[in-house]
Design an enzyme around this catalytic site. Structure first.
Site: not given
Ligand code: UDP
Length: 321
Positions: A10, A12, A31, A36, A76, A95, A117, A149, A153
């Protein structure tokens, strides 16, 4: 050090992989190329200390094998971008929650340090600006998909902290504020690449809402430096850190600066949120990090001004439109 970077292809992740390789470490990227791209890591492939696996972070046997080969994990891999979240909420939640469950469970078997992250989205509608890591998280209603979201997180954060407190798995949590730089695509709604491309092609620059909402944009190189610094520091374990820039700009101010720096004659237009993201969309009005905690531990300060950052993004799209 041998480090596993999930989501390493991705935006970052690829910069992080590069930075670890630059200082002599060995990098393993996992990944699934959902957001990405191989393009992001193509230049790293010739390096004998670079390895990559194309597979989902949900695939526990693959994660287990890679965790075994590494000393530490930077997780990440996640669904990111407001557009993706609004359009694919099931994928976002699954995800972000399940991926982190798998990574933490596998890392825990071998007690390998994990950095998770998270995102500044978790502060939601909080008005305690600048946001401190110990401040309250204020999320909107579940009927507004955007907040899934932040909530997914926040669960990742709770889980990572629980693994540390209950099972002594060393975990570090970072809340990334708006991060920009070369290789970020505008495909998932991110504002800086979108404005840069619009300005360079003479298309209208699209401000959503009235443009009075604000953000702070940080260059990816500064963000990556902070991630590495925190991974290296023993006292970061069990803690949550903001990472980003604290130079605040309104989205209208951003549009004006991108237009000027690109030497563009694009028109700047305002688009209602409903038109951009559908009915019932709710934005974050202000988002500014308090950087005292990360600054105090590892001496972190963002090193680039907003104009320098915007210039680097504009140059990136000028070279590779
Ligand atoms: N935005 C905008 N025009 C665009 C894309 C985004 O005005 O073409 C706004 C968006 O509504 C938000 C801000 O820019 O207020 C930052 O959006 P982005 O999706 O980059 O990140 P966010 O901070 O919302 O996660």
């Amino acid at each position: 050090m041998r480090v596993l970077i999930t989501g390493g292809a991705g935006f970052i992740g690829s910069h992080l992989a590069e930075a670890y390789l630059d200082r002599g470490d060995e990098v393993f990227v996992l990944d699934d190329l959902s957001t990405g791209s191989i393009e992001n890591i193509r230049h790293l492939k010739p390096n004998p200390r670079f390895h990559y696996t194309i597979e989902s972070v949900h695939h526990a046997p693959t994660v287990a094998e890679l965790v075994d080969s590494c000393d530490a994990v930077v997780h990440l891999a996640a669904a990111v971008g407001v557009r993706l979240i609004v359009e694919s909420p099931v994928r976002t939640i699954e995800t972000n929650v399940h991926g982190t469950e798998v990574v933490l469970a596998q890392a825990n078997k071998k007690k390998k340090k994990v950095l998770i992250a998270s995102t500044s989205e978790v502060y939601g509608l909080s008005e305690q600006v600048p946001f401190r890591e110990d401040g309250n998280l204020v999320l909107g209603p579940t009927s507004k998909g955007r907040w899934s979201y932040a909530c997914s997180k926040a669960i990742d954060e709770f889980l990572a902290l629980a693994y540390w407190r209950e099972r002594k798995l060393p975990t570090v949590i970072v809340r990334l504020f708006n991060t920009v730089g070369p290789r970020q695509t505008g495909q998932y709604g991110m504002v800086v690449p979108t404005f840069a491309k619009q300005a360079l092609t003479g298309r209208p620059i699209t401000i959503y809402g009235d443009g009075q909402q604000s953000r702070c944009f940080c260059h990816v190189a500064d963000v990556v430096g902070a991630i590495i610094g925190l991974m290296d520091h023993s006292r970061a374990v069990g803690e949550v850190f903001n990472i980003g820039s604290d130079e605040e700009v309104t989205i209208r101010g951003l549009a004006d600066r991108v237009k000027a720096l690109a030497g563009s004659d694009s028109e700047i237009v305002a688009i209602p949120y409903e038109q951009a993201y559908g009915e019932g969309f709710e934005d974050m009005p202000r988002r500014v990090p308090d950087l005292a905690k990360v600054g105090g531990l590892i001496g972190y300060r963002p090193t680039r001004t907003l104009d320098q950052i915007l210039q680097s993004v504009i140059e990136f799209f000028r070279d590779a439109p």
